[in-house]
Design an enzyme around this catalytic site. Structure first.
Site, PDB file in Angstrom:
ATOM      1  N   ASP A   1       0.874  -1.180   0.000  1.00 12.80           N
ATOM      2  CA  ASP A   1       0.000   0.000   0.000  1.00 12.80           C
ATOM      3  C   ASP A   1       0.906   1.225   0.000  1.00 12.80           C
ATOM      4  O   ASP A   1       1.925   1.223  -0.680  1.00 12.80           O
ATOM      5  CB  ASP A   1      -0.950  -0.039   1.197  1.00 12.80           C
ATOM      6  CG  ASP A   1      -2.244   0.726   0.952  1.00 12.80           C
ATOM      7  OD1 ASP A   1      -2.170   1.828   0.382  1.00 12.80           O
ATOM      8  OD2 ASP A   1      -3.319   0.248   1.323  1.00 12.80           O
TER       9      ASP A   1
ATOM     10  N   HIS B   1       1.355   2.229  -3.314  1.00  9.73           N
ATOM     11  CA  HIS B   1       0.347   3.089  -3.929  1.00  9.73           C
ATOM     12  C   HIS B   1       0.808   4.537  -3.970  1.00  9.73           C
ATOM     13  O   HIS B   1       0.440   5.286  -4.875  1.00  9.73           O
ATOM     14  CB  HIS B   1      -0.980   2.984  -3.171  1.00  9.73           C
ATOM     15  CG  HIS B   1      -1.645   1.647  -3.291  1.00  9.73           C
ATOM     16  ND1 HIS B   1      -1.397   0.777  -4.316  1.00  9.73           N
ATOM     17  CD2 HIS B   1      -2.550   1.022  -2.489  1.00  9.73           C
ATOM     18  CE1 HIS B   1      -2.125  -0.316  -4.163  1.00  9.73           C
ATOM     19  NE2 HIS B   1      -2.826  -0.194  -3.046  1.00  9.73           N
TER      20      HIS B   1
END
Length: 518
Positions: free
Chosen positions: A256, A290
């Site tokens: 993430d 991300h």
């Protein structure tokens, strides 16, 4: 001879005292029953070593080379966990080992949850350091998390335990989070602590967020390597509602966001009202993730005074990402980003996204988020999209400046629902679009902007519903078809002055009657 004898005795005494002091300060877990061949769960042995050190006023819990199997480790004040080179701590994936539940925070909401793998509550002077490895064995946690979304998934005992511990937690904005009732624990989560150090270690396979200080003061994370595979919500370093945070010399590749700054979610975050403030992030490399450095979207307690410098993002989805949504509330302000290299960015290099969740305009209340006073300089980037500023109609992104940027991207800059935005000496080479697209913005300055490789048939700059624009100091390169295109008649107070436009085929196009050009 007498003096030599006295010196010898004195040095011997000092050596003895030094060894005694060392013995008092260091607590080898092997002496408390831990096994370094993973043959035995050593949670209790580690706890006994911590208790002994704490009783003596503090000390270092020492892990020599070997592999240790353990459950959660709870630190106390004045305790250092030292994981030597060659030592590996492997955390059990038996969920029962992380009971009873403890006070925690999960994505900005205060809950009782599984114990974090490393946990401390209201402690001071704590550290996790060394050249060893800690492995969270997160796959079982990830698989169980995914299974919760399966149709007719059976309810587990852990969900019932969670429900009993959190029956008074009300989160109307995200009721499914509480109803679902199975929240994976963070890897390292000190709560309400002072003087926290995480140094040198390598971290693998976190069940959830990896380094996640909450409500802490004076936090240092340095020289840490974090490696999580593609996995749900395994952010790297997430200091939430802390102050005086120093992150440096880290190498992060996760499932993430690499580094995320947060301060609570929606009504729960506003109720606590503890900002994230006075953070420095420097000399870090970020690979898979991300975002390289992300602020939000849980920023309801506000984020203030953040300095990011001397970092490299290579292969992240985004570089610098600031995100929120209507209903969050909170202010993000006083952000400085300088001296950054971004490579192979899959989405935006820089993004301000106030519509992380798409909603209709609302009256301005305490639930309305605010982005303002953010400044970027000395940045190079290549990848997909250069910059996106996407505010909300009732609260535009305000007072953002860019100095000395060089970006080679597929698409250029988009500014929408903003106020007082400046670009100085910014070169955006976009292969598919205009380099600068400005829409619904009041107060825009474009100073010395350019593209290094014009796109046939595409303008350098487009504007729509723009007021109070000043375009100056620009020297477009040969092959620029259109310098500025106005796409509607309600753009006003647009001034073009002091530009070198000899290489431009068409200076102005579209609805240009409200433009003042020299």
């Amino acid at each position: 001879m007498k003096k030599l004898l006295q010196l010898f005795l004195a040095s011997s005494i000092l050596c003895f005292l030094g060894n005694a002091l060392f013995a008092q300060q260091y607590y080898n877990v092997l002496n408390f029953g831990a096994k370094r061949d993973s043959s035995k769960l050593c949670t209790q042995a580690i706890k006994n070593a911590i208790d002994a050190a704490s009783k003596a006023g503090g000390g270092t819990i020492y892990f020599p080379a070997g592999k240790y199997l353990t459950g959660p480790i709870h630190l106390k004040s004045n305790i250092t966990i030292f994981i030597d080179a060659g030592a590996e701590l492997h955390f059990s994936d038996d969920f029962d080992n992380y009971l009873p539940m403890v006070e925690s925070r999960w994505e900005g909401t205060d809950v009782q949850n599984f114990s974090p793998l490393f946990y401390a509550y209201k402690a001071e002077n704590i550290a996790i350091r060394g050249r060893g490895i800690i492995d969270g064995h997160g796959k079982k946690w990830w698989d169980f998390h995914h299974g919760l979304y399966a149709k007719n998934a059976p309810r587990s005992k852990w969900q019932d335990i969670f429900a009993a511990n959190n029956k008074n937690v009300i989160m109307p904005e995200v009721p499914d989070m509480i109803q679902r009732g199975f929240l994976r624990p963070p890897f390292i989560q000190p709560m309400y602590c002072k003087n926290v150090l995480v140094e040198g270690i390598t971290i693998h396979n976190s069940p959830f967020w990896t380094v996640n200080p909450e409500f802490c003061e004076n936090v240092t994370v340095t020289g840490v390597t974090i490696q999580n595979p593609v996995s749900p919500n395994t952010d790297g370093i997430n200091p939430e509602s802390c102050r005086y945070v120093h992150i440096s010399n880290c190498h992060i590749s996760v499932g993430d966001d690499c580094i995320t700054i947060k301060s609570g979610k929606d009504s729960a975050g506003r109720k606590m009202n503890v900002p994230a403030e006075n953070y420095t992030i420097t000399n870090c490399t970020m690979l898979s993730g991300h975002g390289g450095v992300v602020i939000g979207s849980e920023m309801s307690g506000s984020v203030k005074k953040i300095a990011i410098s001397n970092c490299i993002f290579d292969g992240t989805d985004r570089g610098i990402r600031i995100k929120t949504a209507r209903g969050r509330g909170g202010v993000v302000e006083d952000i400085r980003v300088d001296n950054i290299i971004m490579k192979n960015i899959r989405q935006q290099a820089i993004v301000f996204d106030m519509q992380y969740t798409k909603t209709a305009p609302q009256p301005v209340t305490e639930k309305t988020p605010i982005f303002r006073d953010c400044h970027f300089s000395n940045i190079t980037a290549d990848g997909n999209e250069a910059i996106l500023i996407d505010g909300i109609e009732e609260m535009p992104v305000e007072n953002v400046t860019f100095h000395d940027l060089r970006m080679d991207m597929q698409t250029g800059v988009t500014v929408r629902n903003a106020k007082n935005i400046e670009f100085h000496q910014v070169a955006i080479t976009a292969k598919k679009t205009a380099s600068f697209s400005i829409e619904n913005t009041a107060g825009i300055e474009l100073d010395g902007v350019k593209t290094l490789q014009p796109v046939a048939g595409k303008p350098l700059i487009t504007m729509k519903s723009v007021t109070d624009a000043f375009v100056h100091g620009c020297s477009p390169v040969k092959g620029t078809d259109v310098f500025l295109q106005i796409n509607n008649v309600d753009s006003t107070e647009i001034v073009i002055k002091g530009n070198n436009l000899k290489n431009v085929k068409t200076i102005l196009s579209g609805d240009t009657k409200n433009i003042k050009a020299d």
